[in-house]
Structure formats: C-alpha cells, structure tokens
Design a protein around this motif. Structure first.
Motif, PDB file in Angstrom:
ATOM      1  N   SER A 154      28.398  24.419  -5.891  1.00  0.00           N
ATOM      2  CA  SER A 154      28.183  22.820  -5.495  1.00  0.00           C
ATOM      3  C   SER A 154      29.374  22.195  -5.065  1.00  0.00           C
ATOM      4  O   SER A 154      29.346  21.312  -4.333  1.00  0.00           O
ATOM      5  CB  SER A 154      27.529  22.087  -6.549  1.00  0.00           C
ATOM      6  OG  SER A 154      28.449  22.341  -7.976  1.00  0.00           O
ATOM      7  N   HIS A 194      26.184  20.511   2.352  1.00  0.00           N
ATOM      8  CA  HIS A 194      25.768  19.929   1.006  1.00  0.00           C
ATOM      9  C   HIS A 194      25.150  18.532   1.349  1.00  0.00           C
ATOM     10  O   HIS A 194      25.680  17.778   1.926  1.00  0.00           O
ATOM     11  CB  HIS A 194      26.981  19.414   0.213  1.00  0.00           C
ATOM     12  CG  HIS A 194      27.846  20.865  -0.344  1.00  0.00           C
ATOM     13  ND1 HIS A 194      27.388  21.459  -1.284  1.00  0.00           N
ATOM     14  CD2 HIS A 194      28.956  21.207  -0.173  1.00  0.00           C
ATOM     15  CE1 HIS A 194      28.121  22.519  -1.421  1.00  0.00           C
ATOM     16  NE2 HIS A 194      29.180  22.394  -0.763  1.00  0.00           N
ATOM     17  N   THR A 201      22.145  21.780  -1.888  1.00  0.00           N
ATOM     18  CA  THR A 201      23.028  22.800  -1.028  1.00  0.00           C
ATOM     19  C   THR A 201      22.426  23.653  -0.402  1.00  0.00           C
ATOM     20  O   THR A 201      21.289  24.522  -0.854  1.00  0.00           O
ATOM     21  CB  THR A 201      23.985  23.286  -1.939  1.00  0.00           C
ATOM     22  OG1 THR A 201      24.943  22.235  -2.629  1.00  0.00           O
ATOM     23  CG2 THR A 201      25.012  24.333  -1.370  1.00  0.00           C
ATOM     24  N   ALA A 216      20.712  20.787  -7.606  1.00  0.00           N
ATOM     25  CA  ALA A 216      21.912  20.663  -8.312  1.00  0.00           C
ATOM     26  C   ALA A 216      22.208  21.586  -9.488  1.00  0.00           C
ATOM     27  O   ALA A 216      23.084  22.148  -9.839  1.00  0.00           O
ATOM     28  CB  ALA A 216      22.281  19.253  -9.049  1.00  0.00           C
ATOM     29  N   SER A 219      23.213  25.034  -8.017  1.00  0.00           N
ATOM     30  CA  SER A 219      24.330  25.373  -7.355  1.00  0.00           C
ATOM     31  C   SER A 219      25.457  25.111  -8.534  1.00  0.00           C
ATOM     32  O   SER A 219      26.536  25.464  -7.946  1.00  0.00           O
ATOM     33  CB  SER A 219      24.427  24.459  -6.169  1.00  0.00           C
ATOM     34  OG  SER A 219      24.143  23.012  -6.371  1.00  0.00           O
TER      35      SER A 219
END
Ligand SMILES: [Mn+2]
Ligand SMILES: [Mn+2]
Ligand SMILES: [Mn+2]
Ligand SMILES: [Mn+2]
Lengths: 227, 227
Positions: A154, A194, A201, A216, A219
């Motif tokens: 992330s 992103h 992502t 989220a 990642s």
DNA sequence: GGCAAATGTTAGGCTTAACGAACAATAATG
DNA sequence: CATTATTGTTCGTTAAGCCTAACATTTGCC
C-alpha cells in the motif's frame, strides 16, 4: 543474567510476549491492552491482569493506562517463541505438505509443547531456513532476527517493479484468496496505481500478466522490495 | 455414538485414559487409584477426583474403592492417544534422529498438542509404521491395536531362542542401559537360565555371543517371542 | 476547557487441576 | 476375628486463566 528458559513460562505468558514482539515487527504503533485482547481473542480485563503479572516478573514494562513494552529479558523469550512458531510452520509446509494457509493455528498450539532440543533438530533437518512460509524472517537461536526489509504494498511507489518478501499470516482466509490470485512470497509484480479514496491498489502480476485490484487490508498485508 | 473428538479432553483426562489402557496392554493387573497416582506423579486424592469426573462423563467405570475400567467410549479416546504417542515417538527417532531413550517425555507433551490432521500426515510420511521405537504396536486410526504377542523375558522358557518384540518405555534410564548391552527390539538371544530366588535371568546374546545377567525389573521390561 | 466516548483497571466469580488433612473402607496380620 | 496397616475418598484451599460488571482514566470533540 538470562533467567529461566522460555519453556518455564505458561502458554498464556508465551503468547503475550510473542504477540508484543510481533506487533512491533512491521509497524511502530504502540501495543495496548485493547490491541492484545483483540488479537488474542480474550477480554481486555484478562490482558490487563496478565500484563500486570508479566510486569511483576520483569518481562514487560507497563505503567497503568500506558502502552506495553518488552524488557530485555522479555524480548529474549518473545524471540524464542517467534523462532519456534516460524520453524514449526516451515516444518509443516516443507515436511508434512501442509498448505501455507493451514499452518498458523497448528503452530500456535505446537509452539508451547516443543522442547528446545526438538527445535534444534528441526532447524537442522530443515537446513537452517531463514524465512517461514509467509516470508517472515526466522530468528536465529541466539535471538538475532534476520533483518526484515521492504514496505507495505500500500506504500510502494506506483510504477515500480517489486518482489513480495512477506505476507502477514494473521488471516488464513486472506491467504487462501492470495493463493487463488497467484500471490505468494517471491512473486514479482508492478505497482500500477494507488487510488487513494477508493483505497484500491492496482498491480500487474508478472508471468500471467494479469491486473489485480487489491483493497486496503490486502495491500497492507503484503510487503515488497524493489527488484 | 462416538461423542466428542479426543482433542476436546483436557491433557489430564487424555493422560488418565491413555494410562488406564496402557496398564492393561501387557498385564492383567487391575488399575487402581494408587497405581495411577504413582505413575502420573500426583497424589491419590487428585486421581480419585479426576476419575470421578471421567466416570460422570461416561469414559470410565468405577465404583468407589473398586478398580478402574474404560467404557467403550473411553477406550476409543485412550487408543487414539496411544496412537498419537507412538507415532510421535517414531517420528522423533526416524525423522529427527532422537535416541529411543530420549523420546518418551517429549511425546508425552506433544501428544496433547497435535491435531488429528497432523497425526494423519505424520503417519503417511512415516509409511504407516506398525511399531514404535520400543516395539510397541501402533493402533490404526480406527482404533484396532495391532495385536501384541510374546511374553516377558522373565517368563520365557529356559533354553529357548527368542527375539525381542518390545521393551517397556517406562524408564529411560533402563533404556540407556539396554542400549549399552546391545538389547533392542528384534535382537535375538537364548534364555540360558532363571535363578529364582536371586531373581536373575541369564541370557546369551546372538552375534557377539555374550552372556548377560538381568535382574527382575529388567527381565520384566523385555518381551520376547520364540523364533 | 468541559464532557462524552473509548479505553483500561479492579473486584468478584467460575472452572480446572493440583495439594494436604481428616475421614472411610478394605486388606493384612497376629 | 479383632486390630492395625494400607488404600481410597472427601473437603477446604490455592493458583491460573478466563469471564462480567462496576469503576477509573484518558482521549477526542464541540
Ligand atoms: Mn500460541
Ligand atoms: Mn508465519
Ligand atoms: Mn501426556
Ligand atoms: Mn513407546
């Protein structure tokens, strides 16, 4: 100066110490009673009592309402438990043919039942591995963790080509999902973009050349290094 | 009809059941509270309480001051534990290179921590062994013990040529002594004589052709069949 | 800065597995 | 066969680990 062997601690104490150490391995967020209760699946009052006892034994530093940190002696025990856990996971996959999503819970119990002698033999049998099946570094017998590197997917720069170093083993469900997608330690991929407010992502998997969108939680669970 | 899995019982309950089963495997002496307390290293009052609870759960039959017997359900669990114990001992010797005198205590703890899945994988990895390192039969998954045969060396006819089928694993110290003498499962020997009031049995070891005198505890721990 | 929400602690209970002491039953012995 | 010795049971206590409920502290927000 190094006190009792880790085997003399109760299973609960062993899990507490291991959890405190693990929680700060990949992030710097302070360890609180709430976090521990959540991850251990017990009530905060249970953890509060437990920590108080560990503090009395000199294994953690903790002022009431404050955050929790390991003492040097507590850290030794914690690292010993992490080593046990990760060697056992490696054994289950390499020798007994478990899937990487099946090993965590088994190791969680076994780690309290094995002797130091068994861990030593296992280490030899496995050829002194440095990473567990999830890519997590296996500390050496004298407590030096093989230094981890990398960043969360992330947080990886868009456009870069990277290799997966580790995937958090906290959620076996998620591990099964990653298996389906073809994501595992050492997989190579390119970070495409992103999308911040969607928390998505997009990555391109090398080899099959597929694009994948990850949320989220996914990642954050994947750690990568530039290649 | 077959109730809960054996993993749902406490470690103490698992050890109680396994002990009751094992105590009657090679001899017909009734199992008493005293015998159990002695072997488990706890006080009789502890065993008395524990057995009462197992009786309430329908796993043993026991009238106060009477001897202790397994119910069908209790026997199922007991055999499952014996299987775990002996497969683990076999694993420690065959895969991790332990000596046969080093495995008992380790298995005594591990047996409570392994899952049925792990035991299944281990069995496959080991090639479905039928004997543990001490020559004790390993029960099959459905609870059929491979039938043991043979008699104690102390009861074997003088003059006969026999092979060792099993050696009791109760005393690691004695196992180390046997190793020195060259006594192990499958060793062949001739029973030369029993000297009754001295409680000494003289045997001749084949191969090295050495004569050895064994006391009562030793010749009771060794089981043989005619060859 | 004050107040409500979130977080942490304490106190009181429950269960399990151990213990010792007091008691009960059975077995051994004279 | 009566008495003593051995064996087994019951009961009260302790220590872990967990829980819930009540209370205390800290934090975040208006
Ligand atoms: Mn654990
Ligand atoms: Mn892992
Ligand atoms: Mn055991
Ligand atoms: Mn054995």
């Amino acid at each position: 100066m190094d006190g009792m062997p880790v085997s003399d601690l109760s299973s609960a104490a062993q899990d507490y110490l291991k959890l405190i150490w693990s929680a700060t391995e990949w992030s710097a967020t302070p360890v609180t009673v709430g976090v521990m209760a959540e991850r251990l699946g017990v009530r905060p009052s249970t953890v509060s009592d437990g920590i108080k006892k560990l503090a009395r034994q000199g294994l953690v530093a903790h002022a009431p309402y404050g955050s929790i940190e390991l003492t040097d002696e507590g850290r030794e025990h914690a690292v010993a438990m992490v080593r046990r856990h990760r060697l056992l996971e490696t054994f289950l996959v390499d020798v007994l043919g478990y899937g990487w999503d099946e090993v965590h819970d088994e190791a969680e119990v076994l780690e309290h039942a094995v002797s130091d002698k068994l861990i030593g033999r296992l280490d030899r049998k496995l050829g002194h591995p440095t990473r567990d099946p999830h890519g997590d570094p296996i500390p050496t017998p004298d407590g030096k963790p093989h230094l981890p590197e990398g960043t969360q997917l992330s947080a990886a720069a868009a456009g870069g080509t990277v290799a997966i170093t580790r995937i958090s083993d906290a959620d076996p469900q998620m591990l099964r999902y990653f298996t389906q997608l073809g994501l595992a330690p050492d997989t190579r991929l390119t970070v495409r973009e992103h999308r911040p407010y969607a928390d998505v992502t997009t990555i391109r998997l090398h080899g099959p050349d597929r694009d994948i969108d990850l949320g989220a939680s996914a990642s954050d669970a994947i750690w990568v290094v530039a290649v």
